[in-house]
Design an enzyme around this catalytic site. Structure first.
Site, PDB file in Angstrom:
ATOM      1  NE  ARG A 127      -4.089   1.643   1.078  1.00 31.05           N
ATOM      2  CZ  ARG A 127      -5.165   1.912  -0.060  1.00 31.05           C
ATOM      3  NH1 ARG A 127      -5.141   1.758  -1.225  1.00 31.05           N
ATOM      4  NH2 ARG A 127      -6.425   2.629   0.499  1.00 31.05           N
ATOM      5  CB  THR A 397      -9.589  -1.140  -6.978  1.00 31.15           C
ATOM      6  OG1 THR A 397      -9.556   0.102  -6.097  1.00 31.15           O
ATOM      7  CG2 THR A 397      -8.534  -2.396  -6.342  1.00 31.15           C
ATOM      8  CB  THR A 415      -6.124   0.439  -6.190  1.00 30.74           C
ATOM      9  OG1 THR A 415      -6.999   1.557  -6.773  1.00 30.74           O
ATOM     10  CG2 THR A 415      -5.592   1.083  -4.970  1.00 30.74           C
ATOM     11  CG  ASP A 439      -8.646   4.964  -0.409  1.00 35.47           C
ATOM     12  OD1 ASP A 439      -9.618   5.573  -0.607  1.00 35.47           O
ATOM     13  OD2 ASP A 439      -8.111   3.942  -0.805  1.00 35.47           O
ATOM     14  CB  SER A 468      -6.978  -0.370   1.379  1.00 34.99           C
ATOM     15  OG  SER A 468      -7.367  -1.331   0.286  1.00 34.99           O
ATOM     16  N   GLY A 490     -14.034  -1.569  -6.595  1.00 35.47           N
ATOM     17  CA  GLY A 490     -15.328  -0.750  -5.997  1.00 35.47           C
ATOM     18  C   GLY A 490     -15.117  -0.381  -4.704  1.00 35.47           C
ATOM     19  N   GLY A 491     -13.964  -0.167  -4.211  1.00 36.35           N
ATOM     20  CA  GLY A 491     -13.773   0.666  -2.815  1.00 36.35           C
ATOM     21  C   GLY A 491     -14.496  -0.280  -1.893  1.00 36.35           C
TER      22      GLY A 491
HETATM   23  N1  GLY Z   1      -8.633   2.909  -3.160  1.00 34.72           N
HETATM   24  C1  GLY Z   1      -9.488   1.878  -2.759  1.00 34.72           C
HETATM   25  C2  GLY Z   1      -9.005   1.033  -1.704  1.00 34.72           C
HETATM   26  O1  GLY Z   1      -8.035   0.897  -1.336  1.00 34.72           O
HETATM   27  O2  GLY Z   1     -10.141   0.369  -0.964  1.00 34.72           O
END
Ligand code: GLY
Length: 585
Positions: A127, A397, A415, A439, A468, A490-491
């Site tokens: 990340r 993503t 992502t 985020d 995330s 889709g977050g």
């Molecule tokens: N940027 C979307 C996630 O990390 O959930």
């Protein structure tokens, strides 16, 4: 839809040009039968877009599914060259960075869960991190309101982790040389690829963002997206990839690539420095190991909330020993109640485990799930506001899944947050940067672009990873063999989509195509609302949910890529809601 037949033992790779290809229905007039492997035929509402009984592409030895045909082909090339699932995953990751710039990336980050052929599991967290110059209130404007800067432009980017993460994964669990695994991506960048309708549409739909920054020269020549059928060559990106193939992480995190990132940041008043890049490190994490009705789960731990939120949800669902009929008000009430409670915990407590103490043991506990279940009435919604004091992620993503002939498996989600990230392009190095800073809870207690209201545990701090929802997940059968790999885009909708696909396979015995094509709902605690896919929940069920006290509205879901073991090998699938390719050999 593409089919890869194991019998032919060859790979047939045809890019899918439809944005939403439905699973293949049974031939007209033929009554589908219950299929082998305990698969039962699903029944979907008559109005639902995708018909049950669809067939996913299958292959005998190895399988790759991603949102980009060229990236899937890269993965299959590496599998056929003798690479394992990790080698192929890394090849897919780099190929996505070239041929799928809307979400594939060098300028972003991600997560992968791995199950090795000898039964070990691993998880890598690459990340992005907040730059050293980042500060808690950096996105709060003069009026006390969050500004657009967490989403668009130079300050929106966290320090990219993808290159370090993919290379660490390759070094630890791969078998092929870096240059071999990266060769398909380098070829795609250096020689170019032919623009298809999906690519052109994606650029066109995001032209307003892209044209604000230097990527316009490549992606909007003459102000418009490149024509279908033309070749797009990315010479700067090819040079970056060649440096990485030669030098490893140093080819990206120091030298001319790092200097190009820093120069662009300086030009646009951004915060990432060469020092931030030089100190970036991916982190190996212990995967979350859990079970659902006797099936094993290998899930991604924080800094993603995906795995733990999924596990808490499934633990609550498991407390019902009777399975409510699929799609019934009762089944949707149980799903919603479980999502709601797991998201309350997620939103209020989760963040970067290297900075905050997280209640992971509690969230993963079956006993805790039983306590939560005790608070769920059989026929009444629980308003989110009564569950906990909740103080306050992009959706674009991309997920990919790979299995090999030796039985190892890798599920990866990566992502740059929103499509094309922050929009910022690194001239000379050839990639987009993420807008992952959004985020973080940029203003704890206030909704982000997904309406997620998150807490102090996810506030901005230098070096911290933003929370995330990515949820690459591996499901094991009752004998401990890999049964299924699934993840999505889709977050927060990733989590709810992945849960429903798993439940559809385990509880409702659906085939992979039906489990992914089935209509889905989404609930994330706040807003206190069930989103359901249009045509996927019949009016009488919506009325029954309203009578229980739920607010409902038509809404979206995540989109998945998945692989499932079948008697003849593997089935693979991209979500019919999106584009992609599943292929194998
Ligand atoms: N940027 C979307 C996630 O990390 O959930």
């Amino acid at each position: 839809m593409l089919r890869v037949t194991a019998a032919l033992a060859t790979v047939v790779l045809v890019p899918i040009l439809m944005m939403a290809a439905p699973p293949t229905p049974p031939p007209p007039g033929q009554t589908p039968q219950a299929r082998p492997g305990n698969i039962e035929l699903a029944t979907f509402p008559a109005e639902w877009t995708y018909k049950p009984g669809g067939q996913a592409p299958s292959a005998e030895h190895g399988m790759v599914a991603s949102n980009c045909a060229l990236a899937t082909e890269a993965g299959v090339e590496i599998l056929k060259a003798g690479g394992n699932a990790v080698d192929a995953s890394v090849a897919v990751g780099f190929a996505l960075a070239v041929a799928y710039p809307e979400a594939g990336n060098l300028g972003g980050g991600g997560y992968a869960v791995v199950r090795t052929s000898d039964g070990r599991s691993a998880a890598i967290d690459y990340r992005e991190t907040a730059p050293a110059q980042a500060s808690r209130d950096m996105f709060i404007g003069p009026g006390g309101k969050p500004t657009e800067a967490s989403l668009v432009g130079h300050r929106a980017s966290g320090v990219p982790g993808s290159v370090a993460g993919l290379l660490a994964l390759l070094e630890k669990h791969g078998t092929l040389p870096r240059a071999r695994v990266m060769a398909p991506a380098i070829r795609l960048a250096r020689k170019g690829f032919v623009v298809d309708e999906i690519f052109r549409t994606s650029i066109g739909q995001n032209a307003a963002l892209i044209k604000r920054f230097a990527g316009r020269e490549l992606f909007l020549p003459n102000g418009t997206p490149p024509d279908v059928g033309t070749r797009i060559v990315q010479a700067d990106l090819a040079s970056t990839l060649e440096r990485v193939a030669k030098l490893g992480p140093a080819g990206f995190y120091s030298g001319p690539v790092a200097a190009a990132v820093e120069a662009e940041m300086t030009r646009g008043n951004g915060t990432i420095t060469a020092a931030d890049l030089a100190t970036y490190k991916p982190v190996w994490r212990t995967p979350i190991a859990s079970t659902y009705r006797g099936y094993g789960l290998i899930a991604m731990p924080p800094s993603s909330s995906g795995g733990i939120t999924l596990v808490e949800t499934l633990n609550i669902l498991e407390t019902w020993t009777d399975i409510a009929p699929w799609g019934s008000a009762q089944a949707l009430h149980r799903l919603t109640s479980a999502f709601q409670r797991a998201f309350v915990d997620r939103n209020a407590t989760l963040g970067d485990p290297d900075f905050v103490t997280l209640p992971l043991a509690r969230m993963a506990s079956k006993e805790y799930a039983r306590q939560l279940r005790a608070g769920i009435a059989a026929d009444r919604a629980t308003p989110t506001r009564t569950l906990a004091p909740v103080p306050r992620e992009g959706r674009e993503t991309t997920n990919y899944v790979v299995v090999d002939r030796w039985g190892s498996a890798v599920a990866t989600t990566t992502t740059i947050n929103s499509l094309y990230g922050s929009g910022v392009w690194v001239p000379g190095a050839g990639f987009f940067l993420n807008n992952e800073m959004d985020d973080f809870a940029v203003q704890p207690g206030t909704p982000n672009q997904f309406g997620l209201v998150q807490g102090e545990s996810n506030a901005i701090a230098p070096g911290r990873r933003m929370l995330s929802a990515m949820a690459p997940t591996i499901v094991l059968d009752r004998n401990g063999q890999v049964l299924m790999l699934v993840g999505g885009r889709g977050g927060p909708r990733i989590i709810t989509a992945v849960v429903q696909a798993i439940v559809n396979v385990i509880d409702y015995r659906m085939s992979l195509a039906d489990a992914v094509g089935a209509p889905r709902i989404h609930h994330q605690a706040l807003p206190d609302m069930i989103d359901y896919e249009k045509g996927g929940v019949p009016a009488d069920i919506v009325d029954a949910l309203k009578a229980m006290g739920y607010a409902t509205q038509p809404g979206g879901t995540g989109s998945l890529t998945a692989i499932k073991r079948v008697a003849t090998g593997w089935e693979g699938l991209f979500d019919p809601r999106k584009h992609g390719l599943a292929g194998g050999y």
